[in-house]
Every structure is written in structure tokens, then in C-alpha cells.
Design an enzyme around this catalytic site. Structure first.
Site, PDB file in Angstrom:
ATOM      1  N   ASP A   1      72.491   3.612  19.755  1.00  0.00           N
ATOM      2  CA  ASP A   1      72.097   2.805  18.578  1.00  0.00           C
ATOM      3  C   ASP A   1      73.210   2.551  17.551  1.00  0.00           C
ATOM      4  O   ASP A   1      72.936   2.548  16.333  1.00  0.00           O
ATOM      5  CB  ASP A   1      70.902   3.450  17.869  1.00  0.00           C
ATOM      6  CG  ASP A   1      69.670   3.546  18.753  1.00  0.00           C
ATOM      7  OD1 ASP A   1      69.734   3.122  19.914  1.00  0.00           O
ATOM      8  OD2 ASP A   1      68.639   4.054  18.273  1.00  0.00           O
TER       9      ASP A   1
ATOM     10  N   CYS B   1      67.343   9.498  16.772  1.00  0.00           N
ATOM     11  CA  CYS B   1      67.405   8.914  18.119  1.00  0.00           C
ATOM     12  C   CYS B   1      68.312   9.684  19.076  1.00  0.00           C
ATOM     13  O   CYS B   1      68.059   9.725  20.280  1.00  0.00           O
ATOM     14  CB  CYS B   1      67.818   7.446  18.025  1.00  0.00           C
ATOM     15  SG  CYS B   1      66.495   6.458  17.292  1.00  0.00           S
TER      16      CYS B   1
ATOM     17  N   LYS C   1      65.422  -0.191  23.413  1.00  0.00           N
ATOM     18  CA  LYS C   1      64.350   0.823  23.429  1.00  0.00           C
ATOM     19  C   LYS C   1      63.458   0.637  22.201  1.00  0.00           C
ATOM     20  O   LYS C   1      63.957   0.502  21.085  1.00  0.00           O
ATOM     21  CB  LYS C   1      64.959   2.224  23.464  1.00  0.00           C
ATOM     22  CG  LYS C   1      65.867   2.558  22.291  1.00  0.00           C
ATOM     23  CD  LYS C   1      66.465   3.926  22.504  1.00  0.00           C
ATOM     24  CE  LYS C   1      67.279   4.414  21.326  1.00  0.00           C
ATOM     25  NZ  LYS C   1      66.581   4.483  20.039  1.00  0.00           N
TER      26      LYS C   1
HETATM   27  C1  C5J Z   1      67.969   6.040  15.005  1.00  0.00           C
HETATM   28  C2  C5J Z   1      66.350   5.825  13.262  1.00  0.00           C
HETATM   29  N1  C5J Z   1      68.750   5.293  15.778  1.00  0.00           N
HETATM   30  N2  C5J Z   1      66.990   6.654  12.442  1.00  0.00           N
HETATM   31  N3  C5J Z   1      66.907   5.427  14.411  1.00  0.00           N
HETATM   32  O1  C5J Z   1      68.199   7.215  14.807  1.00  0.00           O
HETATM   33  O2  C5J Z   1      65.256   5.392  12.977  1.00  0.00           O
END
Ligand code: C5J
Length: 225
Positions: free
Chosen positions: A28, A166, A133
Site C-alpha cells: 500500500d 495493513c 485489495k
Molecule cells: C493501511 C490503513 N494500508 N491504515 N491502511 O495500513 O487503513
């Protein structure tokens, strides 16, 4: 003949891997989390904390590519009609912008919008896998496990954001599916440094109950051995 396994100093003990059976998974590193104007900032977070890991991620990615290892990028993303976004996720809290709202980088966390793209410094190359995702974990409602199984992957090296959300969720999902996982300590970040530290401690506790951790330098060095 089988290539010799790579070994590096890690916590809580040495991590051994064979490059043809190991994938680098970058979680991400999207503009929505890392740049001003995105989802992360709309939740009230300081995104500069996440930007600080980009050079380390670039160094690991570059060494991994040079060594010929498999690379997987993930993006947290929802369909434009939000059919894969549970109301409990979209409506929780009091963010300035919710998932699907129009923001400075397009609709927040929606596939295909500018904010959904991976930061240019870590842009995927042709031949690398990009997994969208809808959840926090990289395995939930995605083809990732099948893709890795099809390539004989048994080990995963993780980087990306955010450490306790994540990244940790994906590592735990991977651990339950039988992968040996390493988290690159300076290749992951949280909006909350204390949560990052706690996550590193949790992962490697109890004899690597979720996996291993190490800084980027020994990992990069191991690739050249
Ligand atoms: C991730 C989030 N990528 N913090 N998403 O950690 O919502």
C-alpha cells in the site's frame, strides 16, 4: 543444482531464504496514504512519517529487482460503486473525507483514481504483480495466495504501510497460510511510531510467532552474497 539459501542476521534469529521461492511484498505505498490530500491525511494523520521510508524501500526494491526476485505490490482499493466496501468501513468515525468522496487526488481509495496509484518512486514495473485489495490484509478477497502458490513461493519479505494495520494484517494472514515472513524494519512506517515499535516486538516475540524482522542493510547484503 539448488541455489544456496541466503541467510541474514534478523530477530529473533537468522532468516534463511531462497530467492526463487521468495517474494518481496510492498504493502500500500499509495499516494492516498503517503501524500498530502489523501485518505491518510483525511483521517487526521501526519503523512511525512510515511514518506520517510521511501528511500529505504527504493534501495531494497532496486536490489531485489537486480537479483531477479519476484515483486508484489498491493493497493488498498474499492470499486467505483463501493460494492466491495462494507458500510462499517466507510461510515466509521468522523473523517474529513470518506472512502469514495472526491478529494484533491480524485475519489478516496477508489481503483483507478490518482490517489490509488503507488508513489512514483516505487512504481511497479512490467512483470511485477499488483494486487488490489478491499481489506487490510493482502490475502482477503484477492488472488494473492493462488498466485504465490503457482510460483512455488514459500517465503515473503514485507515492506510498506502502515505497520500495525495493513502490513501486520497481511503478515499474519501469510503466517497462517504457511509462509515464512520477514518485515524490513526501516522499510515500514506508521502514523504512530509507538504502534510500529509494538508491532515489530509482537511479530518476532515467542520465537518468531508471526515472523522475523531486520533492517534493510543486512537484507540487501544477503542478496549480493
Ligand atoms: C493501511 C490503513 N494500508 N491504515 N491502511 O495500513 O487503513
Amino acid at each position: 543444482m539448488k541455489p544456496p539459501p541466503h541467510t541474514l542476521d534478523a530477530q529473533p534469529f537468522a532468516y534463511r531464504y531462497e530467492l526463487p521461492h521468495t517474494a518481496l511484498v510492498i504493502i500500500d505505498m499509495q499516494r492516498d496514504f503517503v501524500e498530502p490530500g489523501g485518505f491518510g491525511e483525511s483521517l487526521g494523520n501526519d503523512v511525512t512519517k510515511l514518506q520517510s521510508i521511501i528511500p529505504t524501500c527504493q534501495a531494497v526494491l532496486s536490489a531485489w529487482r537486480q537479483a531477479g526476485g519476484l515483486v508484489v505490490h498491493t493497493r488498498e482499493a474499492h470499486a467505483p460503486d463501493l460494492s466491495d466496501c462494507p458500510p462499517a468501513k466507510r461510515l466509521r468515525g468522523e473523517p474529513r473525507l470518506r472512502i469514495g468522496d472526491d478529494g484533491p487526488m480524485g475519489r478516496i481509495l477508489i481503483a483507478g483514481e490518482p490517489g490509488h496509484q503507488i508513489v512514483p518512486q516505487l512504481a511497479p514495473r512490467v512483470g511485477e504483480f499488483v494486487i488490489d485489495k478491499p481489506g487490510k490484509g493482502a490475502f482477503y478477497a484477492t488472488p494473492l495466495h493462488a498466485l504465490l502458490q503457482g510460483r512455488g513461493i514459500t517465503h515473503l519479505v514485507f515492506m510498506g504501510v502502515t505497520t500495525e494495520v495493513c502490513v501486520q494484517t497481511s503478515m499474519r494472514e501469510a503466517n497462517d497460510r504457511g509462509y515464512d515472513c520477514l518485515l524490513v524494519e526501516d522499510g515500514t512506517a506508521s502514523y504512530f511510531p509507538e504502534f510500529k515499535q509494538a508491532t515489530l516486538d509482537m511479530i518476532r516475540a515467542q520465537g518468531a510467532i508471526v515472523g522475523w524482522t531486520s533492517p534493510a542493510a543486512p537484507l540487501i547484503e544477503s542478496l549480493y552474497k
